[in-house]
Design an enzyme around this catalytic site. Sequence first.
Site, PDB file in Angstrom:
ATOM      1  N   SER A  63      -9.923  -1.212   6.733  1.00  0.00           N
ATOM      2  CA  SER A  63      -9.340  -1.036   5.397  1.00  0.00           C
ATOM      3  C   SER A  63      -8.679  -2.245   4.756  1.00  0.00           C
ATOM      4  O   SER A  63      -8.375  -2.206   3.573  1.00  0.00           O
ATOM      5  CB  SER A  63      -8.339   0.113   5.424  1.00  0.00           C
ATOM      6  OG  SER A  63      -9.058   1.308   5.296  1.00  0.00           O
ATOM      7  N   SER A  92      -9.752   1.497   2.712  1.00  0.00           N
ATOM      8  CA  SER A  92      -8.886   2.288   1.875  1.00  0.00           C
ATOM      9  C   SER A  92      -7.826   1.484   1.117  1.00  0.00           C
ATOM     10  O   SER A  92      -7.247   2.006   0.168  1.00  0.00           O
ATOM     11  CB  SER A  92      -8.185   3.342   2.750  1.00  0.00           C
ATOM     12  OG  SER A  92      -7.353   2.705   3.699  1.00  0.00           O
ATOM     13  N   LYS A 149       0.857  -1.191   0.000  1.00  0.00           N
ATOM     14  CA  LYS A 149       0.000   0.000   0.000  1.00  0.00           C
ATOM     15  C   LYS A 149       0.891   1.239   0.000  1.00  0.00           C
ATOM     16  O   LYS A 149       1.987   1.226   0.584  1.00  0.00           O
ATOM     17  CB  LYS A 149      -0.896  -0.063   1.246  1.00  0.00           C
ATOM     18  CG  LYS A 149      -1.995   0.982   1.302  1.00  0.00           C
ATOM     19  CD  LYS A 149      -2.944   0.683   2.469  1.00  0.00           C
ATOM     20  CE  LYS A 149      -3.999   1.749   2.657  1.00  0.00           C
ATOM     21  NZ  LYS A 149      -4.968   1.416   3.720  1.00  0.00           N
TER      22      LYS A 149
HETATM   23  N1  GLN Z   1     -13.339   3.594   6.583  1.00  0.00           N
HETATM   24  C1  GLN Z   1     -12.596   3.966   7.707  1.00  0.00           C
HETATM   25  C2  GLN Z   1     -12.231   5.431   7.654  1.00  0.00           C
HETATM   26  O1  GLN Z   1     -12.417   6.023   6.670  1.00  0.00           O
HETATM   27  C3  GLN Z   1     -11.407   3.083   7.914  1.00  0.00           C
HETATM   28  C4  GLN Z   1     -10.253   3.362   7.064  1.00  0.00           C
HETATM   29  C5  GLN Z   1      -9.061   2.521   7.403  1.00  0.00           C
HETATM   30  O2  GLN Z   1      -9.190   1.437   7.970  1.00  0.00           O
HETATM   31  N2  GLN Z   1      -7.900   3.026   7.070  1.00  0.00           N
HETATM   32  O3  GLN Z   1     -11.769   5.961   8.613  1.00  0.00           O
END
Ligand code: GLN
Length: 478
Positions: free
Chosen positions: A178, A154, A79
């Site tokens: 994510s 994400s 990532k």
């Molecule tokens: N959807 C969550 C957020 O936007 C989690 C994102 C993540 O796990 N990085 O905060």
Amino acid sequence: MNMDLKNLTIKKAHKSLSEGEFTCRELAEAYLKVIQEKNPEINAYLEIFDDVLLQAEGAQKKFSDGTATVLTGIPIAIKDNILFQGHTSSSGSKILENYTATYDATVIKKLKSAGAVIIGRTNMDEFAMGVSTENSAYGVTKNPHDITRVPGGSSGGSTACVAMDGALVALGSDTGGSCRQPASFCGVVGLKPTYGSVSRYGLTAMGSSLDVIGAIGKNISDVKIVFDFIVGVDEMDSTSIPLKFYEKKVVSKPVIGIPRDFIVEGVDPRVIANFEETVEKLKFAGYVVKDIKLSYVKYAVPAYYVVTPAEISANMARFDGMRYGSSSKSENLREVYIKSRGKGFGKEVRRRILLGTYVLSHGYHDAYYNKANTVRRLIINDYNKAFEQVDLVLTPTTTGPAFKIGEKVDDPVKCYLEDIFTGPANMAGIPAISIPSGFVEEEGKKLPLGVQFLAQHGREDLLFEVGSKFEALQRSVI
Ligand code: GLN
């Protein structure tokens, strides 16, 4: 050379590499070919590193000198928020567009010494804030199962890249879901390890008390192998902890708990039906399944969206146009900050900074931030109590299958509600895994669904054990 990448696993690849059936270079080239074909449309990768073949040659040497590990030569994607020295790491943001990592993240050091071949960096929501990769400054990633849909987020780039056979495995990060939510949308396995079990050193921070680096793969075995390489205490991360019980405390017949109360609201009926089928399959396989009550877990999302913005607002402060990434020239320092941050950050990041500074501000700190932390404690207590009765908790991973590109992007609350099943594990710091559990058909496309197992701190072994059995059950049913 024609390789069956769809059915390739780490163990199979390792066997073939050890027996000289193909070389590390040939394996890397097979993946590069797929990437060349599919990435222009899917946009899973932001960059393919120019030293991939060099890495593959290095891996090959490990086979000849007898130092190869099971990860040697295995193509892995990372990532874009994981630092790999000498390579760009932009966290999906404009503000870090030209930022080159000056050191290796601990997980990268570990992958390098294992001889893995790091193919490239994958697309993500800016600074990991989002559920669809639509918050990336570099365009959306498309879901390989249906290109009109999001891959989740994400870590959507990492999961799409595994799903399209652009890498055998990938690293993601998980702050509120994510690794798991996109895994569910893309039909792959996504692991969120116990908080602190994998070093965060070199992971660009989002919510520091929740962030963890996780693994994404096509099956549990691949994910476990990657996890076993990246796990471990690290003096560079003061929150890192040893996994005392991992693979040590045998549970003969794990009992699975279902928190039914919180599964009904706003969940797609097809997800519920798939979930009930999963429960039946597990019962059929001989597992004891028990209803449990998690009274405060329903408050996890609201509390999460107070705690994380607070941490985000602090973590984003370092991107000021002076020390990192792009800078907008101006007459005075204040103007540099304002212009650099104004141009560099996207909408969602700005929204979270505003929310975060608000909940931390004098007069609101007690009402919001402290209250959210109290709720967090209650959620932890909820799980602790549940794990006195059961070994694992099972929920759906998401409220529905992958949604359409553009469908939720203008409605932050809809996006936040995506975290309903995944966020609680981060609030409690416990490990969780999403495993493919079937498909629903829509517009002639088969869209994957997933279920999520959660365990007590440090009990990833239980997730792997029951997860593998469930995986096998799935195969025998299909
Ligand atoms: N959807 C969550 C957020 O936007 C989690 C994102 C993540 O796990 N990085 O905060």
